[in-house]
Design an enzyme around this catalytic site. Structure first.
Site, PDB file in Angstrom:
ATOM      1  N   GLY A  16       0.935  -1.284  -0.002  1.00 59.43           N
ATOM      2  CA  GLY A  16      -0.050  -0.094  -0.084  1.00 59.43           C
ATOM      3  C   GLY A  16       0.935   1.210   0.051  1.00 59.43           C
ATOM      4  CB  ALA A  19       3.886  -0.082   3.412  1.00 55.80           C
ATOM      5  CG  ASP A 178      -3.478  10.900  16.416  1.00 60.50           C
ATOM      6  OD1 ASP A 178      -3.028  11.447  15.697  1.00 60.50           O
ATOM      7  OD2 ASP A 178      -4.376  11.365  17.153  1.00 60.50           O
ATOM      8  CG  HIS A 179       0.013  11.294  11.229  1.00 62.01           C
ATOM      9  ND1 HIS A 179      -1.157  10.873  10.957  1.00 62.01           N
ATOM     10  CD2 HIS A 179       0.035  12.678  10.796  1.00 62.01           C
ATOM     11  CE1 HIS A 179      -1.678  12.031  10.389  1.00 62.01           C
ATOM     12  NE2 HIS A 179      -0.866  13.027  10.353  1.00 62.01           N
ATOM     13  CG  HIS A 241      -5.287  14.027  13.610  1.00 62.56           C
ATOM     14  ND1 HIS A 241      -4.773  12.915  14.059  1.00 62.56           N
ATOM     15  CD2 HIS A 241      -5.489  13.874  12.404  1.00 62.56           C
ATOM     16  CE1 HIS A 241      -4.489  12.208  13.040  1.00 62.56           C
ATOM     17  NE2 HIS A 241      -4.988  12.648  12.062  1.00 62.56           N
TER      18      HIS A 241
END
Length: 484
Positions: A16, A19, A178-179, A241
């Site tokens: 994907g 990745a 959660d980046h 976020h």
């Protein structure tokens, strides 16, 4: 040299976009810096029929901008193997176990495994139960599961998903990414608040008029139209976020900087969120919007995007005011706005202080801005006497914005978060209780909006949202600090 951790990564969804764009570069950076040495391996799995060689070439391509040398990159990519995999086929997990055990022996990994689920959440329960039942979970090392959002689409679906996963893995083995929590300046919020006496002493409802969180994107939904039309900005951004940032901005000081203590203080805030008022008049505390064709006609509206319902009422923009029902913050609003196809891409927090109590000057509020991205740093807007006669004021900006070079060289969010997983540090990941409480809050808004089926406010693409977002804050006598 950095402390090396031994680990086998098994990535579900290895072909994907995430990745290729984020995971392989992050793992390579950890390898370059010595956090991963020769005792690591990666198994990529997905439905496509790829060979090991082809997979390694894909990994090489994804890190091409970062490589020290062709030889170094090739050595790194040599640790990667690929297995075509149907997540519902038990036999494939037996094959995966054989390959994992073989690589464990070959690289001396000692049973440490990280399972990265970069797939649709509908497969999470299936994958985790197979991992447990087909004995891919080891007895002699750590076993950790990284889960990408979305984690459910409401409280009920997220609880069902969590129960499925918990049947195979304990909460302390789960790392919900959660980046935003990996972003340098989001992590800096607690350092700013609790390591500076000047800030710490004025971080209260007596001194602060309001907080403003702006997470704006200039892009539209791109190829995600089908997913986004079922999600919308509320689920996509606010539930995770935005509410995580609200908790960091308003939580009390933890007793120590440990996962348990930080989570305890964040949960105290999330549990104290006042139920939102959502109406179709000016008393509402949440408004929505959807981008329409831009004023110049060059950018199409949301309803014209690929795989979007031409009569969609899905919101691409949310603005709201959040109240925290605690003695520390009661009646201090946290204004939030987030959306797609806005005027500029920016993530920032503006902390607006009350005017001084003296009547000597016609002073403007002091504003502390925390710049998250693309700029990183702090700006402080103060009042200053104009040069010359009289006592007239003008604003002056003190700025500590990091250079492009510094930002470029800083660890990216995924790099930091994957390192945290290697180290078993859950501080910057969302605990199930945080996820559940956030969903319960957001579900109240969603339910009301879903009952308003007649129309949705529109805003021209590449502006800062609908007029209703300005009215929301102006009704309180305030204004958005950030104007694109």
């Amino acid at each position: 040299m950095s402390q090396e951790t031994k680990a086998l990564f098994i990535i579900f969804g290895a072909t994907g976009d995430l990745a290729h764009r984020k995971l392989y570069p992050a793992i390579y950076k950890l390898y370059k810096k010595g956090f991963l040495g020769e005792s690591f391996a990666v198994i990529g799995t997905a439905r496509r029929e790829w060979s090991d060689d082809y997979y390694q070439d894909v990994v090489m391509d994804s890190i091409s901008d970062l490589t020290e040398s062709e030889e170094h990159a090739r050595t790194f990519a040599g640790h990667f193997r690929y297995q075509s995999h149907n997540v519902k086929d038990t036999e494939h997990y037996h094959m995966l176990k054989d390959l994992a055990d073989k690589l464990d022996d070959e690289y001396g990994i000692e049973g440490n495994r990280i399972f990265y689920l970069s797939m649709s959440p509908s497969f999470f329960g299936t994958i985790t139960s197979h991992l447990r039942e087909q004995n891919l979970v080891t007895d002699n090392g750590f076993n950790r599961v990284i889960i990408e959002k979305p984690f459910g689409s409401d409280f009920d679906s997220s609880k069902e998903l969590n129960d499925e996963i918990n049947a195979s893995f304990d909460e302390d083995q789960l790392y919900r990414i959660d980046h935003y929590l990996g972003k340098e300046m989001v992590q800096n919020i607690l350092a700013l608040r609790f390591s500076n006496r000047l800030i710490e002493n004025s971080w209260n409802k007596e001194s602060i008029s309001n907080f403003q969180i702006t997470l704006s994107e200039d892009l539209g939904v791109e190829e995600r139209g089908e997913y986004y039309d079922k999600s919308g900005a509320l689920r996509d951004m606010v539930q995770n976020h935005v509410l995580q940032m609200v908790s960091l901005l308003t939580m009390n000081s933890p007793k120590s900087f440990t996962t348990v203590e930080v989570r305890k203080e964040k949960m105290a805030i999330l549990n104290a969120l006042k139920d939102p008022v959502v109406t179709q008049d000016e008393d509402t505390e949440f408004v929505r919007g959807q981008y329409d064709t831009s004023d110049n006609g060059e950018t199409k509206g949301y309803r014209s995007e690929d795989k979007v319902d031409p009569e969609s009422l899905t919101e691409t923009f949310v603005a709201g005011k959040i109240f925290i029902d605690t003695d520390e913050w009661r009646d201090t609003p946290v204004y939030i706005r987030t959306g797609k196809r806005l005027a500029q891409k920016t993530s920032r927090v503006d902390v607006v202080f009350n005017p001084s109590e003296t009547a000597l000057y016609d002073d403007k509020p002091t504003v502390l801005s925390i710049l998250v991205s693309p700029d990183e740093g702090f700006e402080l807007l103060l009042n200053n006497k104009q040069i010359g006669p009289g006592m007239h004021l003008e604003p002056v900006r003190l700025s500590a914005v990091r250079s492009e070079e510094t930002v470029e060289e800083s660890p990216e969010a995924y790099e930091k978060l994957i390192l945290d997983v290697l180290n078993g540090d859950e501080t910057h990941f969302a605990h199930w209780q945080e996820v559940a409480t956030s969903w319960k809050y957001v579900d109240q808004i969603r339910k009301r909006w879903d009952s308003y089926t007649d129309s949705i406010p529109f805003y021209p693409a590449l502006t800062m949202g609908p007029d209703e977002a300005d009215t929301l804050i102006e009704n309180d006598g305030n204004n958005w600090i950030y104007k694109a």
